[in-house]
Structures are given as C-alpha cells and as structure tokens.
Design a protein around this motif. Structure first.
Motif, PDB file in Angstrom:
ATOM      1  N   ASN A 183      -3.883   7.083  -3.252  1.00 19.09           N
ATOM      2  CA  ASN A 183      -4.475   6.617  -2.065  1.00 19.09           C
ATOM      3  C   ASN A 183      -5.592   7.453  -1.712  1.00 19.09           C
ATOM      4  O   ASN A 183      -6.560   6.943  -1.179  1.00 19.09           O
ATOM      5  N   ARG A 184      -5.135   8.886  -2.090  1.00 20.75           N
ATOM      6  CA  ARG A 184      -6.187   9.767  -1.690  1.00 20.75           C
ATOM      7  C   ARG A 184      -7.609   9.582  -2.505  1.00 20.75           C
ATOM      8  O   ARG A 184      -8.508   9.583  -1.855  1.00 20.75           O
ATOM      9  N   ILE A 185      -7.318   9.145  -3.632  1.00 24.31           N
ATOM     10  CA  ILE A 185      -8.732   8.791  -4.363  1.00 24.31           C
ATOM     11  C   ILE A 185      -9.184   7.756  -3.855  1.00 24.31           C
ATOM     12  O   ILE A 185     -10.706   7.592  -3.895  1.00 24.31           O
ATOM     13  N   LEU A 186      -8.402   6.472  -3.539  1.00 28.63           N
ATOM     14  CA  LEU A 186      -9.376   5.469  -3.076  1.00 28.63           C
ATOM     15  C   LEU A 186      -9.881   5.792  -1.725  1.00 28.63           C
ATOM     16  O   LEU A 186     -10.956   5.414  -1.579  1.00 28.63           O
TER      17      LEU A 186
ATOM     18  N   PRO B 188      -3.670  -0.109   9.203  1.00 30.37           N
ATOM     19  CA  PRO B 188      -4.007  -0.856   8.125  1.00 30.37           C
ATOM     20  C   PRO B 188      -2.909  -1.955   7.819  1.00 30.37           C
ATOM     21  O   PRO B 188      -1.645  -1.705   8.142  1.00 30.37           O
ATOM     22  N   ALA B 189      -3.455  -3.231   7.135  1.00 38.91           N
ATOM     23  CA  ALA B 189      -2.248  -4.103   6.912  1.00 38.91           C
ATOM     24  C   ALA B 189      -1.342  -3.780   5.700  1.00 38.91           C
ATOM     25  O   ALA B 189      -1.523  -2.844   5.233  1.00 38.91           O
ATOM     26  N   GLY B 190      -0.153  -4.562   5.590  1.00 41.14           N
ATOM     27  CA  GLY B 190       0.746  -4.349   4.316  1.00 41.14           C
ATOM     28  C   GLY B 190       1.649  -3.706   4.805  1.00 41.14           C
ATOM     29  O   GLY B 190       1.788  -2.912   5.953  1.00 41.14           O
ATOM     30  N   LYS B 191       2.354  -3.371   3.821  1.00 40.31           N
ATOM     31  CA  LYS B 191       3.767  -2.563   3.719  1.00 40.31           C
ATOM     32  C   LYS B 191       3.692  -1.424   3.113  1.00 40.31           C
ATOM     33  O   LYS B 191       2.956  -1.489   2.030  1.00 40.31           O
TER      34      LYS B 191
ATOM     35  N   ARG C 136       0.798  -1.136   0.078  1.00 42.53           N
ATOM     36  CA  ARG C 136       0.111  -0.007   0.108  1.00 42.53           C
ATOM     37  C   ARG C 136       0.775   1.242  -0.028  1.00 42.53           C
ATOM     38  O   ARG C 136       2.136   1.294  -0.030  1.00 42.53           O
ATOM     39  N   ARG C 137       0.279   2.240  -0.260  1.00 45.66           N
ATOM     40  CA  ARG C 137       1.082   3.415  -0.242  1.00 45.66           C
ATOM     41  C   ARG C 137       0.670   4.407   0.926  1.00 45.66           C
ATOM     42  O   ARG C 137      -0.163   4.273   1.606  1.00 45.66           O
ATOM     43  N   GLU C 138       1.632   5.425   1.084  1.00 45.42           N
ATOM     44  CA  GLU C 138       1.558   6.251   2.339  1.00 45.42           C
ATOM     45  C   GLU C 138       0.278   7.156   2.076  1.00 45.42           C
ATOM     46  O   GLU C 138      -0.265   7.528   1.060  1.00 45.42           O
ATOM     47  N   GLY C 139      -0.068   7.743   3.303  1.00 41.22           N
ATOM     48  CA  GLY C 139      -1.141   8.648   3.335  1.00 41.22           C
ATOM     49  C   GLY C 139      -1.401   9.725   2.191  1.00 41.22           C
ATOM     50  O   GLY C 139      -2.480  10.196   1.811  1.00 41.22           O
ATOM     51  N   GLY C 140      -0.049  10.512   2.087  1.00 35.12           N
ATOM     52  CA  GLY C 140      -0.134  11.497   0.899  1.00 35.12           C
ATOM     53  C   GLY C 140      -0.273  11.256  -0.526  1.00 35.12           C
ATOM     54  O   GLY C 140      -0.235  11.993  -1.343  1.00 35.12           O
ATOM     55  N   ASP C 141       0.042   9.892  -0.585  1.00 35.29           N
ATOM     56  CA  ASP C 141      -0.121   9.539  -2.033  1.00 35.29           C
ATOM     57  C   ASP C 141      -1.326   9.888  -2.877  1.00 35.29           C
ATOM     58  O   ASP C 141      -2.471   9.698  -2.352  1.00 35.29           O
TER      59      ASP C 141
END
Length: 218
Positions: A105-108, A121-124, A97-102
């Motif tokens: 990620n913002r669109i999702l 959240p899970a993941g790296k 997954r991506r960092e919060g500011g990506d």
C-alpha cells in the motif's frame, strides 16, 4: 539437523518485533529499517524485487489493462461496476484493499499520484497478504493487489498498469514502477545455520528459486 520454521505472515513490523523480542532468528521484510530499528542493532539486506500486481477474480478475461485514473476512480468509489471498465459483466466491483501501514500500500501511494490522498476509500480492508489472496481467490468480481509471488492461481486475471505488464524486463528497467523490495532482517550475532542461509541467497540455485516466484534477484 535443525528445523527451519516459517510461520504465517505477521507483516514486516511484526517480523521485526519478533526479532527484537528474540522470538526469531531472521525476518523477511518488505521495507527498509527505520532509524529506531537500526539503532537497536538490526541489520537488513535486500535479496529480491517483487512486482506488486492488481488481480481480479472474473468469470472471463474482459479487460487486460487498468490505468492510473481508473484506479483512482475505483478506490474513491466513483467507478463501482465492472461494465464501466470495458466489455465486462454489469456487476459491482468488490475492492480488497490493505491497511495504511502495509508495504504494498505504501508503494502504491508513492507511485500512483493522488491515491494516498483519497479520504474514506472504497472497499474492505484486509490485514495480511495471505488473507488478501484468499479473499480475491474465493470471491468473484473482487479486485485487489499483492506481490506477484503470492498469486498462486493462474485463473485470476493479472492487469497491466498504464499499458505495462509486470515482467523481469519491466522490473529491471523500472518501466513497471510498482515494485517492492524484499529483504531479510536479523540481529547479530547470527547462528552458523543462519549465516549459511544468507550466503546461500547469493548462489545460482537460490536465485533460480527466487526467479521462479516472479521476483527478481538483486
């Protein structure tokens, strides 16, 4: 002749920072300018829409669709094995997954209700789009998301989301809602070569190139 240099991705904010510091003529960004950035004399123009797709490195095409509930369960850690999704191997789901500011990620977080509210959240966390692709491409059983234009290995599985697959038609009519605006940002005055490039983006030749990467010219 002048050399056009396209450096590795530093993200939208990194590109804008390079503009403001005078280290770049233009930056390809994936979000609108903030009010503060616009007040510093930057201009911004969208040239394409890029679908954000979920892809996975799986040994077989055992599943073609993911729904919003499944995505929420994967990101929260409630769903952790591929076999829980269908006739897939009983193997752990590795989530990139991506960092919060990506920007993706913002669109999702905007489009998938409840995703942005998941704590821990899970993941790296992966910090750049090229690294996200490399991680998914190199490690079997890894799931992640990125703009379709960055998916260069056709063997990776691209999922439909809630029954809708990313395509030019589903992007144009917005039935596929996970789409990212791609834009150029710059600071006046632009050099003549840069002005010509902006004009070129409106040409049929440029739009053909944009479309070849799975993005929709605007």
């Amino acid at each position: 002749e002048k050399l056009v240099e396209v450096p590795p991705s530093v993200g939208s904010s990194g590109g804008i920072r390079m503009l403001l510091e005078g280290r770049a003529d233009m930056a390809r960004v994936a979000r609108p300018l903030s009010e503060e950035e616009a007040q510093q004399g930057l201009s911004w123009r969208t040239f394409a829409l890029a679908p954000i797709v979920f892809i996975a490195n799986l040994p077989q095409r055992c599943i073609a669709n993911l729904n919003s509930t499944q995505l929420l369960d994967i990101f929260s850690g409630r769903l952790s094995r591929w076999s829980q999704l269908g006739k897939c191997p009983d193997h752990k789901i590795y989530l990139a997954r991506r960092e919060g500011g990506d920007s993706s990620n913002r669109i999702l977080n905007e489009k998938i209700s409840g995703l942005g509210e998941i704590k821990n959240p899970a993941g790296k966390i992966i910090y750049t789009t090229p690294e996200a692709f490399q991680t998914i491409n190199a490690h079997p059983y890894t799931l992640g998301f990125l703009p379709l234009s960055e998916v260069t290995n056709p063997k990776l599985i691209q999922f439909s989301i809630d029954g809708v697959r990313a395509s030019p038609a589903s992007i144009k009519d917005e039935t596929y809602g996970l789409q990212l605006p791609l834009a150029l940002a710059w600071k006046e005055p632009l050099q003549e070569d840069a002005k010509h490039f902006l004009q070129f983006l409106n040409s049929p030749a440029a739009q053909e190139i944009i479309s070849s990467f799975g993005t929709i010219p605007t």
